[in-house]
Scaffold this active site. Sequence first.
Site, PDB file in Angstrom:
ATOM      1  N   LYS A  68     -22.890 -24.597  79.998  1.00  0.00           N
ATOM      2  CA  LYS A  68     -23.156 -25.681  79.302  1.00  0.00           C
ATOM      3  C   LYS A  68     -22.263 -26.717  79.751  1.00  0.00           C
ATOM      4  O   LYS A  68     -20.985 -26.456  79.532  1.00  0.00           O
ATOM      5  CB  LYS A  68     -23.117 -25.393  77.676  1.00  0.00           C
ATOM      6  CG  LYS A  68     -23.188 -26.529  76.868  1.00  0.00           C
ATOM      7  CD  LYS A  68     -22.911 -26.256  75.220  1.00  0.00           C
ATOM      8  CE  LYS A  68     -23.246 -27.611  74.465  1.00  0.00           C
ATOM      9  NZ  LYS A  68     -23.263 -27.136  73.034  1.00  0.00           N
ATOM     10  N   GLU A 118     -42.823 -25.670  57.545  1.00  0.00           N
ATOM     11  CA  GLU A 118     -42.913 -27.092  58.213  1.00  0.00           C
ATOM     12  C   GLU A 118     -43.325 -27.995  56.972  1.00  0.00           C
ATOM     13  O   GLU A 118     -42.999 -29.257  56.841  1.00  0.00           O
ATOM     14  CB  GLU A 118     -44.048 -27.210  59.363  1.00  0.00           C
ATOM     15  CG  GLU A 118     -44.119 -28.352  60.030  1.00  0.00           C
ATOM     16  CD  GLU A 118     -45.274 -28.651  61.200  1.00  0.00           C
ATOM     17  OE1 GLU A 118     -45.934 -27.373  61.124  1.00  0.00           O
ATOM     18  OE2 GLU A 118     -45.168 -29.457  61.908  1.00  0.00           O
ATOM     19  N   GLU A 133     -21.778 -18.538  66.581  1.00  0.00           N
ATOM     20  CA  GLU A 133     -22.380 -19.675  66.318  1.00  0.00           C
ATOM     21  C   GLU A 133     -23.927 -19.928  65.827  1.00  0.00           C
ATOM     22  O   GLU A 133     -24.508 -19.178  66.592  1.00  0.00           O
ATOM     23  CB  GLU A 133     -22.324 -20.778  67.295  1.00  0.00           C
ATOM     24  CG  GLU A 133     -22.508 -22.014  67.273  1.00  0.00           C
ATOM     25  CD  GLU A 133     -22.013 -23.137  68.250  1.00  0.00           C
ATOM     26  OE1 GLU A 133     -20.945 -22.977  68.728  1.00  0.00           O
ATOM     27  OE2 GLU A 133     -22.640 -24.142  68.283  1.00  0.00           O
ATOM     28  N   ARG A 134     -24.143 -20.513  64.739  1.00  0.00           N
ATOM     29  CA  ARG A 134     -25.585 -20.210  64.273  1.00  0.00           C
ATOM     30  C   ARG A 134     -26.081 -18.679  64.136  1.00  0.00           C
ATOM     31  O   ARG A 134     -27.286 -18.509  64.503  1.00  0.00           O
ATOM     32  CB  ARG A 134     -26.730 -21.068  65.142  1.00  0.00           C
ATOM     33  CG  ARG A 134     -26.116 -22.379  65.677  1.00  0.00           C
ATOM     34  CD  ARG A 134     -25.859 -23.350  64.337  1.00  0.00           C
ATOM     35  NE  ARG A 134     -25.309 -24.653  64.767  1.00  0.00           N
ATOM     36  CZ  ARG A 134     -24.867 -25.402  64.059  1.00  0.00           C
ATOM     37  NH1 ARG A 134     -24.581 -25.099  62.653  1.00  0.00           N
ATOM     38  NH2 ARG A 134     -24.250 -26.423  64.551  1.00  0.00           N
ATOM     39  N   ASP A 184     -33.671 -30.647  69.485  1.00  0.00           N
ATOM     40  CA  ASP A 184     -32.904 -29.396  69.264  1.00  0.00           C
ATOM     41  C   ASP A 184     -33.469 -28.437  68.186  1.00  0.00           C
ATOM     42  O   ASP A 184     -33.268 -28.449  67.235  1.00  0.00           O
ATOM     43  CB  ASP A 184     -31.477 -29.949  68.732  1.00  0.00           C
ATOM     44  CG  ASP A 184     -30.647 -28.679  68.809  1.00  0.00           C
ATOM     45  OD1 ASP A 184     -30.850 -27.464  69.489  1.00  0.00           O
ATOM     46  OD2 ASP A 184     -29.488 -28.782  68.240  1.00  0.00           O
ATOM     47  N   GLU A 200     -35.942 -22.590  77.172  1.00  0.00           N
ATOM     48  CA  GLU A 200     -34.910 -21.868  76.283  1.00  0.00           C
ATOM     49  C   GLU A 200     -35.693 -22.060  74.979  1.00  0.00           C
ATOM     50  O   GLU A 200     -35.940 -23.029  74.382  1.00  0.00           O
ATOM     51  CB  GLU A 200     -33.503 -22.696  76.578  1.00  0.00           C
ATOM     52  CG  GLU A 200     -32.754 -22.064  75.383  1.00  0.00           C
ATOM     53  CD  GLU A 200     -31.438 -22.980  75.290  1.00  0.00           C
ATOM     54  OE1 GLU A 200     -30.877 -23.276  76.604  1.00  0.00           O
ATOM     55  OE2 GLU A 200     -30.711 -22.903  74.362  1.00  0.00           O
ATOM     56  N   TRP A 238     -25.334 -38.673  66.365  1.00  0.00           N
ATOM     57  CA  TRP A 238     -26.020 -37.529  66.770  1.00  0.00           C
ATOM     58  C   TRP A 238     -27.235 -38.035  67.664  1.00  0.00           C
ATOM     59  O   TRP A 238     -27.987 -37.275  68.150  1.00  0.00           O
ATOM     60  CB  TRP A 238     -26.021 -36.504  66.101  1.00  0.00           C
ATOM     61  CG  TRP A 238     -24.703 -35.799  65.598  1.00  0.00           C
ATOM     62  CD1 TRP A 238     -24.011 -35.821  64.317  1.00  0.00           C
ATOM     63  CD2 TRP A 238     -24.011 -34.919  66.490  1.00  0.00           C
ATOM     64  NE1 TRP A 238     -22.889 -35.127  64.410  1.00  0.00           N
ATOM     65  CE2 TRP A 238     -23.102 -34.551  65.714  1.00  0.00           C
ATOM     66  CE3 TRP A 238     -24.077 -34.166  67.672  1.00  0.00           C
ATOM     67  CZ2 TRP A 238     -21.829 -33.867  66.136  1.00  0.00           C
ATOM     68  CZ3 TRP A 238     -23.283 -33.279  68.183  1.00  0.00           C
ATOM     69  CH2 TRP A 238     -21.897 -33.217  67.305  1.00  0.00           C
ATOM     70  N   ARG A 241     -32.074 -40.193  72.083  1.00  0.00           N
ATOM     71  CA  ARG A 241     -31.573 -38.919  72.400  1.00  0.00           C
ATOM     72  C   ARG A 241     -32.811 -38.122  73.231  1.00  0.00           C
ATOM     73  O   ARG A 241     -32.683 -37.402  73.939  1.00  0.00           O
ATOM     74  CB  ARG A 241     -31.301 -38.330  71.038  1.00  0.00           C
ATOM     75  CG  ARG A 241     -30.755 -36.625  71.482  1.00  0.00           C
ATOM     76  CD  ARG A 241     -30.389 -36.074  70.420  1.00  0.00           C
ATOM     77  NE  ARG A 241     -30.109 -34.945  70.399  1.00  0.00           N
ATOM     78  CZ  ARG A 241     -29.679 -33.912  69.486  1.00  0.00           C
ATOM     79  NH1 ARG A 241     -28.654 -34.336  68.613  1.00  0.00           N
ATOM     80  NH2 ARG A 241     -29.653 -32.567  69.666  1.00  0.00           N
ATOM     81  N   GLU A 283     -22.221 -32.129  74.580  1.00  0.00           N
ATOM     82  CA  GLU A 283     -21.502 -32.149  73.326  1.00  0.00           C
ATOM     83  C   GLU A 283     -19.853 -31.570  73.445  1.00  0.00           C
ATOM     84  O   GLU A 283     -19.542 -30.624  72.790  1.00  0.00           O
ATOM     85  CB  GLU A 283     -22.235 -30.895  72.276  1.00  0.00           C
ATOM     86  CG  GLU A 283     -23.803 -31.332  71.994  1.00  0.00           C
ATOM     87  CD  GLU A 283     -24.598 -30.294  71.091  1.00  0.00           C
ATOM     88  OE1 GLU A 283     -25.284 -30.897  70.295  1.00  0.00           O
ATOM     89  OE2 GLU A 283     -24.167 -29.114  71.201  1.00  0.00           O
ATOM     90  N   GLU A 339     -31.717 -21.493  63.427  1.00  0.00           N
ATOM     91  CA  GLU A 339     -30.909 -22.615  62.858  1.00  0.00           C
ATOM     92  C   GLU A 339     -31.509 -23.609  62.117  1.00  0.00           C
ATOM     93  O   GLU A 339     -30.929 -24.013  60.947  1.00  0.00           O
ATOM     94  CB  GLU A 339     -30.268 -23.270  64.201  1.00  0.00           C
ATOM     95  CG  GLU A 339     -29.287 -24.415  63.776  1.00  0.00           C
ATOM     96  CD  GLU A 339     -28.551 -24.932  65.242  1.00  0.00           C
ATOM     97  OE1 GLU A 339     -28.772 -24.479  66.098  1.00  0.00           O
ATOM     98  OE2 GLU A 339     -27.855 -26.025  64.893  1.00  0.00           O
TER      99      GLU A 339
END
Lengths: 661, 661
Positions: free
Chosen positions: B265, B494, B143-144, B348, B370, B524, B319, B269, B376
């Site tokens: 986790k 950026e 994943e990613r 995220d 983290e 989301w 969020r 999600e 990603e």
Amino acid sequence: MCNWEQAWLAYEPIENQKDKKYFESVYTQQNGVLVESALREIKTAAEKLFSITVRRGENREEAGLILELNPALNLGKEGYQITEEEDRIYIRAAKENGLLYGTFRLLIMVSSRKEIAGISIREIPSNPVRMLNQWDNIDGSIERGYAGRSFFYENGKVCVTERIRDYARLLCSVGINGISINNVNVRNGAEWLISERHYKELEQISHIFAQYGISMYLCIDFAAPMTLGGLSCADPLKEEVKDWWEKKCGEIFGRLPNMGGFLVKADSEGRPGPFAYGRNHADGANMLARAVKPYGGTIIWRCFVYNCQQDWRDRRTDRACAGYDNFMPLDGKFDDNVILQIKNGPIDFQVREPVHPLFGGLQHTNQMLEVQIAQEYTGQQIDVCYLVPMWKEVLDFSTGCGKPEDTVADIISGRTFGQQRCGMAAVANTGRDANWTGHDLAGANLYGFGRLAFAPQLSAEEIASEWISLQISRDSDVNRSISDILLRSREVYEKYTAPLGIGFMVNPAHHYGPNPEGYEYSKWGTYHRADHLAVGVDRSAGGTGYSEQYFEKNAALFREKGTCPENLLLFFHRVPYTYRLHSGKTLIQHIYDSHFEGHEQVLQMQKDWELLEGRIPQHIFLRVKERFTRQVENSREWCDVINSFFYRKSMIPDEQGREIF
Amino acid sequence: MCNWEQAWLAYEPIENQKDKKYFESVYTQQNGVLVESALREIKTAAEKLFSITVRRGENREEAGLILELNPALNLGKEGYQITEEEDRIYIRAAKENGLLYGTFRLLIMVSSRKEIAGISIREIPSNPVRMLNQWDNIDGSIERGYAGRSFFYENGKVCVTERIRDYARLLCSVGINGISINNVNVRNGAEWLISERHYKELEQISHIFAQYGISMYLCIDFAAPMTLGGLSCADPLKEEVKDWWEKKCGEIFGRLPNMGGFLVKADSEGRPGPFAYGRNHADGANMLARAVKPYGGTIIWRCFVYNCQQDWRDRRTDRACAGYDNFMPLDGKFDDNVILQIKNGPIDFQVREPVHPLFGGLQHTNQMLEVQIAQEYTGQQIDVCYLVPMWKEVLDFSTGCGKPEDTVADIISGRTFGQQRCGMAAVANTGRDANWTGHDLAGANLYGFGRLAFAPQLSAEEIASEWISLQISRDSDVNRSISDILLRSREVYEKYTAPLGIGFMVNPAHHYGPNPEGYEYSKWGTYHRADHLAVGVDRSAGGTGYSEQYFEKNAALFREKGTCPENLLLFFHRVPYTYRLHSGKTLIQHIYDSHFEGHEQVLQMQKDWELLEGRIPQHIFLRVKERFTRQVENSREWCDVINSFFYRKSMIPDEQGREIF
């Protein structure tokens, strides 16, 4: 165990037994496979409808139903005549195909409670080819499939099951006479369908379809000489390539005697084709046509060709123009056993598109109309969308090509330009779901396609009503309620989705649900270029020139905002939000109003459906009820997203002050 | 056959042999597995660097390099001291872990041509836990993952290969002491990693990591008592569930003696968790913590919890607030062997986010930072983006929590609130590609994470330069050129992507390339709500209130447009396009300018890279060159799409009249 239903061939028991007498005994002198299928069907139907076992009579005097050939009647290969004479029903035809179609017609009339006493009808199909395209993949998935997985394939293998026979019966009953059984995107092993690996199963399937007068077609990989044959190229003008195909076709047609030919997607969306070798579509198609000619085979060549690597910054290239630009210069260059298959519109099965300008344009080329029964862009068999009215608009479109019979229906039937190989094809909407089509009401589209391809003069109302009687209920009030839902469904869907022909405001890839800019900065050539003041692409003479691909009769309408049909306004023009429509409303207010209305009309359809509880089979009621719950959610999402999108761009408030986000 | 490279442990031959003398002979009295690994590494390195074979000396007088334990030095379990004394190098530590780290440090210094004559250094890791999270799936996908498929799994099986040893060496060499080896999304069979099916291979892998002082963690499915155990629920307060986990942990820790614990986790999600039973995160984490406690195990519990089924119409739910809202009320409720793992920002892993307000907020809870080495949202290892400067900004962020040492670095090291279990974790960016990281320059991020987690005071420049010397070239001009590219890369990325902290203007699902409204009408929780006049969500006190989750020192800055750091302006505020930034430019002009600049700076970086041809290994040169070609294309796409998007909304022209579409 049979875990699927019988759709419109359910033959629910009939209380009124007045027609029973015709089915006590049947007489025919014919013994071919098609007549055997007809007799089997009569037996099945009579048992279910009237609880009787049909006898095959020894002499015609005893029989209530007589099937006989009569070449003198000028009914062609597939036409038939049904008459009542002295208390007996006669089905007459020139060939067994006609007897089989006549039989199904009679059974459907009985099952849908049409009057058959005194019957006297004569029908000849309008279109020589009436074909389904399965987009089934060899792994068992279905591209744009919304009714479960494939019943043709599983894990790379061809499946031969009784379901395929029932499918053949369903298709034959509405007059379909051709089927391509694998996805036009031939990959992930499907290239090998034309090889020893799969012949055995394909032969069995081919045999089943043969019993119902349905020719089997395969989609092939244009690069097969390389993929399968190990050649270094697939150049259609190279002798070794021609030789390879000739040999391969000998093998295929030898092993699969019911083969109609090949359906080919070439040089389209990444598929290989003749362009790689500097050859054109005629070079590619004709090479294949010559290879299948000894076996009476046909090459069906798709015209869905455009640049799918477009730069969104490029404002000169217009995907709408691509089909015409690619194929018009080749008119007259294709062999007699090639048919070009042309989608109904120039983009891709949107809920509203103009008719493809190749119709009428191509005058010396065999052609077929391609429509999509699978509801890729029209609700994915979650939202109800009865497509027959849309197809009828296409068929009835007068191209202005200068001939007295100039509609699309005329052209694809061969009446206008005299072609013999022509007709209609459709992408199927079927899968392993018990009801075949996911949404029960989507059954009307599969049924309707067949009926319309056979008899384009039928009205959308007639077809809907007939199908409802067969598959849901013979009650006339129920019939009217469901018919109402079907007949308004496409207009409702159009109202709550992308407005006025703009198209493609969908989520990328899976194509369900709103995403106004989902395709705006992409390579697919589908742009609306909405800004603060206006939306749409100018496709008129002063723009990309697409409107000029039509004959003047239509070009004159399309090229001006004032005369352009309003439901196509944003397909042909860039229009300011403040532009006044014929209704007196501004464009932006029309967008707001139609979206709120569309959603409200879904709520109304849902209510109308709820009233049917107890009056139709409960399993159908509940399945459709579940779909309506999802359609309500989807239409609300569309309504709110589209309105918010245009409001945030234009900042023009809704005159009625409704909530926009 | 070894089809992978050695990254920063390549130990390219050194021409200047002045350090050779230290490596002729090594002496140590220790014989544990970690010292054995150190001795093996010394042997490998000396052979490659100096073409000599190291002798393990019988007595210390002969040795040039001496490894010895000295508990009196107060170096903790993992610290070390390296000194030159009388022409000999001494590596001293309290435990073998320190000796191994000291060894790698020395070898890296030699290989990167640092002066070691007269060396005298003493290092103790700042963070107790320094961990990698692999997001590898058991089918072999990642994943990613942007560097090829997994080297841990293939087709549902765990692979034990020599590559894992080399990975352990790389990680250990930069001080990493923990690794979770499966994706936090535990599904598709990965639930069964904690079962007999996989213990044998896991034990072998665990053994390899053990030789490098790296504890192995597994991600578990919170619903495992049901999935694996057949229980009817996974309620953390039910006795049968506790019993199941206790038994299961006995089994796991018995079979895999190097287990550090579990990474979880939960309720995130779509993953299962305690919420289903009306329990909170502390209930869930503590239940597991008690099951692993007898074995000294740790539960690492992710704080990435938010509503991923949000209605985009809902403007109250934010969020950004979710992590704080979910976990602050639980401060002090977690057992001592639970660590909360908190992403650097509240959304995220965007290229620019404020620091997560849980840092400083949580005062009685073990916590880890983290970060995501896998790029990603920062170019997917196609675009160069050196992340160490970003991580340093996070570490250096002063939370204002009222303690004298109040930065994130202070908090996660345990200095601020005295925790013992705390540190840094990162999502790995590795896969089967020969260079481990897809983009060669992404190697600097993996290297940099380890170095920074061990020694957060290092500068981004030091780390870049050290890594370049080890993995690409020891030439100082080359080093400067590549360092320049790395150090500006994040700012450049950026500039051409989503502006001023707005985030998430990416293509849905795969997250590469621009799509300004890709997440605008989705579930989301990531909305910018751009309209004709303004863009952004007001997260200040008068808006969603997110700014108020910070201590006043920061809240005071964030809540006002005028004092908000401008690179976060659109994270915290809704701003009209005509708003003047400190530069005097309007917001819209800033967007246009920064996007054109960003793309031009990519072209400049590409040119700078091209100049390196012939001065660095050709295979690295070519691989990175290919990536720059793609980055140029990507940055142009971003620049044009973002500018066009904002122009079409605002209709305010670029002051410099550049082309916007």
